[in-house]
Design a protein around this motif. Structure first.
Motif, PDB file in Angstrom:
ATOM      1  N   THR A 295     -16.837  -4.251  24.449  1.00  0.00           N
ATOM      2  CA  THR A 295     -17.773  -3.149  24.045  1.00  0.00           C
ATOM      3  C   THR A 295     -19.314  -3.471  24.624  1.00  0.00           C
ATOM      4  OG1 THR A 295     -16.561  -2.690  22.110  1.00  0.00           O
ATOM      5  CG2 THR A 295     -18.627  -1.733  22.279  1.00  0.00           C
ATOM      6  N   HIS A 309     -21.066   6.018  27.178  1.00  0.00           N
ATOM      7  CA  HIS A 309     -20.614   5.487  25.864  1.00  0.00           C
ATOM      8  C   HIS A 309     -20.297   4.099  25.907  1.00  0.00           C
ATOM      9  CE1 HIS A 309     -20.509   9.641  24.380  1.00  0.00           C
ATOM     10  NE2 HIS A 309     -19.913   9.827  25.599  1.00  0.00           N
ATOM     11  N   TRP A 314     -16.269   5.432  21.778  1.00  0.00           N
ATOM     12  CA  TRP A 314     -17.593   5.724  21.041  1.00  0.00           C
ATOM     13  C   TRP A 314     -18.290   6.871  21.433  1.00  0.00           C
ATOM     14  CZ3 TRP A 314     -21.240   2.367  18.143  1.00  0.00           C
ATOM     15  CH2 TRP A 314     -20.731   1.338  17.900  1.00  0.00           C
ATOM     16  N   LEU A 368     -16.623  -0.607  16.419  1.00  0.00           N
ATOM     17  CA  LEU A 368     -16.517   0.877  16.138  1.00  0.00           C
ATOM     18  C   LEU A 368     -15.637   1.136  14.685  1.00  0.00           C
ATOM     19  CD1 LEU A 368     -16.983   3.928  16.789  1.00  0.00           C
ATOM     20  CD2 LEU A 368     -14.898   3.852  18.209  1.00  0.00           C
TER      21      LEU A 368
END
Lengths: 401, 114
Positions: A295, A309, A314, A368
């Motif tokens: 991420t 994102h 996300w 997330l």
């Protein structure tokens, strides 16, 4: 993305250089000779889709949506990805095949030097379209199937979706396109895993990507449909068993796991149990090079309106918009405190993630899911399925050496 | 002062995906200026504030929110300068109405073509 087949069965693949800095160890042509520096970019080229999948992170719609990139904008965007050094652009959606200019944009990405790959529900992949995409330079088509026929069609909101997806897969294979399965594992379809693999191997497929459910888009509304951590562990173990069994029979299928880096630690443990400490150590070393949850680092998403994102899941937070600034400038801007913190997350992880022995190969899993369930992006991933001994004990291969 | 740079208005101001976007600005401490830190997606102001607080609350004394669709943007950047407005590419290519429900691809039609 973690390759079960590489880590447990030594199957080399064209992503080895990109994921494990192991291009030299592979006989396959490599996407990149070195571990990636710029992220793979998922581009939701459209929000439109001809299906209505229950777990869609993009909350796609069948109706046309304003604000998508024109062909001219899309080409400039692809140029900027190329200038920044993005190795791969994943044309996604919605369903990217509803864009009339998809073949043109795939060809443009090829020309620009960004490897184009496709994520599709497969139902619109006619023989002619598959050939056109191949000729445009498409390097891979990932087709979504989420269970055996009845379950898949219920999940996807359309009778006949399964059969249409299989036809799409067959057309891709006939065109000589590298093609793989995309399968999102939920409580509703985990029992179909082996049957779907068996069925698609018979069709001719040899690459299978299994996605854990992340809690973005429409997926956030079906958190209750996710597997429990115990069930998730069992499903991953079955996938490992299936992969090893296939390879022991001489059928070299490629299987990958996406979206839950507890899988990394589990694979080390699995390797030790099934193959011994030496193999477990080798698996651990590869996963160290892989770097854990990507991420905000090795994967990015740009939605159909240009919002950038941290990953494709996300969708609730955007770093900026490529209509305002080039993608590379947004991605490099660490004056953004969240981006900086996500990239420097090790000291911020709390609870069991903060002290886990495997955090160097997991990096805390999904931030997330932590955010969605606790409101804290650095809280433990609720879908980590490791037990206390694995988290706080010795690494799997240490005790045996 | 130097010559003013030529800027064009960015026409694609609606960033909803499909949830409305709220531009987020934070101030780390009283001595610093507000800083734009991206946008959050939320149907209403309260939800946007809650999301922004979850993401940036630990690092900010002030949080400002602004509906992204209400921001007038002028830029030297050219990505969207000839976007042709707000029409999706496939429907722009058609000369008739933009009622795409009539051209919505279906599983059945995909099967027929194959």
């Amino acid at each position: 993305m973690i390759s079960i087949s590489k880590l447990l069965c030594d199957l080399d693949a064209e992503g080895d250089g990109l994921r494990y800095d192991d291009a030299a160890g592979s006989t396959k042509h490599q996407i990149s000779s070195e571990r990636q520096r710029a992220p793979v970019v998922v581009w939701n080229a459209t929000r439109r889709c001809n299906l209505a999948c229950a777990h869609c992170y993009a909350a796609a719609e069948t109706k046309p949506t304003a604000g998508e990139f024109s062909t001219v904008e899309a080409k400039r965007f692809l140029d900027e990805l190329a200038e920044y050094g993005v190795p791969v652009v994943l044309f996604s959606g919605g369903e990217p095949l509803v864009r009339d200019d998809l073949v043109e944009l795939v060809a443009y990405a090829t020309e620009a030097g960004v490897r184009p790959v496709l994520s599709s529900n497969g139902t619109l992949l006619t023989r002619e379209k598959a050939v056109a995409l191949r000729d445009a330079g498409l390097r891979y088509a990932g087709i979504s199937v989420d269970g055996m026929p009845d379950r898949n069609d219920r999940f996807r909101g359309r009778d006949g979706a399964f059969e249409a997806a299989i036809r799409g897969i067959e057309h891709c294979l006939e065109a000589g396109l590298k093609t793989g399965l995309r399968y999102t594992i939920t409580g509703a379809n985990a029992s179909d895993l082996e049957d779907v693999v068996d069925l698609l191997v018979d069709v001719g497929l040899d690459r299978f990507c299994f996605y854990h459910l992340d809690y973005g888009g429409r997926g956030a509304e079906i958190v209750d449909a996710d597997l429990s951590p115990t069930e998730k562990r069992a499903a991953v173990e079955r996938l490992c068993d299936t992969t090893v069994d296939y390879h022991e029979r001489g059928e070299e299928i490629e299987t990958l796991l996406v979206g839950n880096y507890a899988d990394a630690a589990f694979l080390v443990e699995y390797a030790r149990r099934r193959f011994g400490a030496k193999r477990a150590r080798a698996v651990y070393r590869f996963l160290e090079r892989n770097g854990g949850d990507p991420t905000g680092e090795r994967i990015a998403d740009v939605d159909y309106r240009g919002n950038v994102h941290l990953t494709q899941f996300w969708q609730g937070y955007s770093l900026g918009n490529v209509r305002d600034r080039p993608f590379g400038d947004i991605w490099e801007d660490e004056s953004n405190p969240l981006l900086r913190a996500i990239r420097d997350r090790d000291g911020r992880l709390t609870g069991r993630c903060g002290t886990c022995r495997y955090r160097s190969i997991c990096r805390g899993g999904s931030r997330l899911r932590a955010l969605a369930t606790t409101g804290d992006p650095f809280a433990p991933d609720p879908q980590c399925y490791l037990d206390e001994d694995e988290i706080f004990g010795e690494l799997a291969f240490e005790s045996a050496t | 002062m130097g010559e003013t740079k030529r800027r064009s208005r960015i026409e694609s101001g609606d960033r909803a995906n499909p949830w409305p976007q709220w531009e987020v600005f934070v101030r780390r401490d009283r001595s610093r200026p507000m800083r734009h830190v991206g946008s959050v997606a939320a149907k209403e102001r309260a939800g946007a504030h809650e999301q922004a607080s979850r993401l940036f609350g630990r690092e900010a004394v002030d949080v400002w929110l602004c509906p992204a669709a209400d921001v007038d943007r002028y830029s030297t950047r050219e990505l969207g300068s000839d976007s042709g407005g707000e029409t999706p590419p496939s429907s722009r290519d058609r000369t008739a109405s933009t009622d795409d429900s009539s051209v919505e691809p279906t599983v059945e039609s995909a099967g027929e073509r194959s």
